[in-house]
Design a protein around this motif. Sequence first.
Motif, short mmCIF file in Angstrom:
data_model
loop_
_atom_site.label_atom_id
_atom_site.label_comp_id
_atom_site.label_asym_id
_atom_site.label_seq_id
_atom_site.Cartn_x
_atom_site.Cartn_y
_atom_site.Cartn_z
N GLN A 1 32.37 37.61 47.07
CA GLN A 1 32.46 38.90 46.38
C GLN A 1 32.31 38.72 44.87
N GLY B 1 42.98 39.94 43.58
CA GLY B 1 42.16 41.12 43.86
C GLY B 1 42.07 42.05 42.66
N PHE C 1 35.53 40.51 52.62
CA PHE C 1 36.80 39.78 52.58
C PHE C 1 36.63 38.28 52.46
N TYR D 1 44.96 39.94 53.43
CA TYR D 1 44.05 41.06 53.64
C TYR D 1 44.61 42.36 53.05
N TRP E 1 45.02 41.87 49.08
CA TRP E 1 43.72 41.78 48.42
C TRP E 1 43.07 43.15 48.32
N ASN E 2 43.11 43.91 49.39
CA ASN E 2 42.50 45.24 49.36
C ASN E 2 43.29 46.21 48.48
N THR F 1 42.57 45.23 44.90
CA THR F 1 41.19 45.61 44.58
C THR F 1 41.12 47.08 44.18
N LEU F 2 41.78 47.91 44.96
CA LEU F 2 41.82 49.35 44.66
C LEU F 2 42.48 49.61 43.31
N SER G 1 35.67 44.59 49.72
CA SER G 1 36.89 43.86 50.07
C SER G 1 37.28 44.08 51.53
N LEU G 2 37.06 45.28 52.04
CA LEU G 2 37.41 45.57 53.43
C LEU G 2 36.50 44.86 54.42
N THR H 1 33.27 49.13 45.79
CA THR H 1 34.18 48.01 45.50
C THR H 1 35.16 47.80 46.64
N CYS H 2 35.78 48.87 47.10
CA CYS H 2 36.75 48.78 48.19
C CYS H 2 36.08 48.39 49.51
#
Length: 298
Positions: free
Chosen positions: A100, A70, A95, A181, A184-185, A188-189, A91-92, A87-88
């Motif tokens: 993505q 991520g 997923f 999940y 990954w999130n 990503t952040l 991913s939310l 961006t967030c």
Amino acid sequence: MAEQTTLPEDVGESADAHHGNATGPGEQPDAAGAGPTDAEPTDAEPTGAKPDAAVVRDALGVGIAVGLSGFAFGVTSAGSGLSLLQTCALSLAVFTGASQFALVGALAAGGNPYTAAAGAFFLGVRNSFYGLRLSQLLALPRALRPFAAQWVIDETTAVTLPQPTRRAARIGFAVTGLTLYVLWNLTTLLGALGAEALGDTDTWGLDAASPAVFLALLAPMLKSTTERVTAALAVLLALGLLPVVPAGVPVLLSALAAPAVLFLSGRMKGTGGETATEKKHAEKHTQTITETSTEEDR
């Protein structure tokens, strides 16, 4: 549901006496003296089943390994011009890493947003086919299915399918999905926030983590020659179509490898069966001629 077989009274009494169990009035005896019959499906863990701890360990390994990629998505998305919120949100809500990356990659290359979204959509269609198989395997309550659908991706499918029992499959799916999940999130952040400090993700190799883990999970599942040939043909189709069709389409078209191999395999078996049948008829015909000649000689 399978029908429960009722033993005759003398057999039931013998079985109960042998095991030291007695049945009361109106109770149905069984061959083991207690417990459900073999035909009745239960959630009990069978002998030799994979321990829960082992399933959790494998699921955590996949979730952590893939979840770290991520970072790469967060950096790539920020570099393509998407905001931190966008961006967030991807991913939310989306997923599915491949879709993505396809979306932000197309945007970074200056592609049309609608074309980029269409490519990401086609690439994510494969998850629908995963869902068809997992719905039967997991048999989740209806209330949980919409939430579980969010976690139907490559990694959860690869961890769930090889499990020997439904309990192990549910544990593998839940632990992989939850771990991946959340991680990954989170990454990503962090990747989007530290895009400038992290620099080029190619030097970290994070973009290769997800496909590498997926291939490592897939390889042991290819046990027969037909499965290996199907996988090899699918790879060749995807690589060959990659330069000539939009993003996401090669993955869908590579699925044609399965019916193609099955068709050719069936033709080969059918040809073999016809040859054997013809040989049998020829032998029978020869035997008939021999018997006729013998009778004429007599």
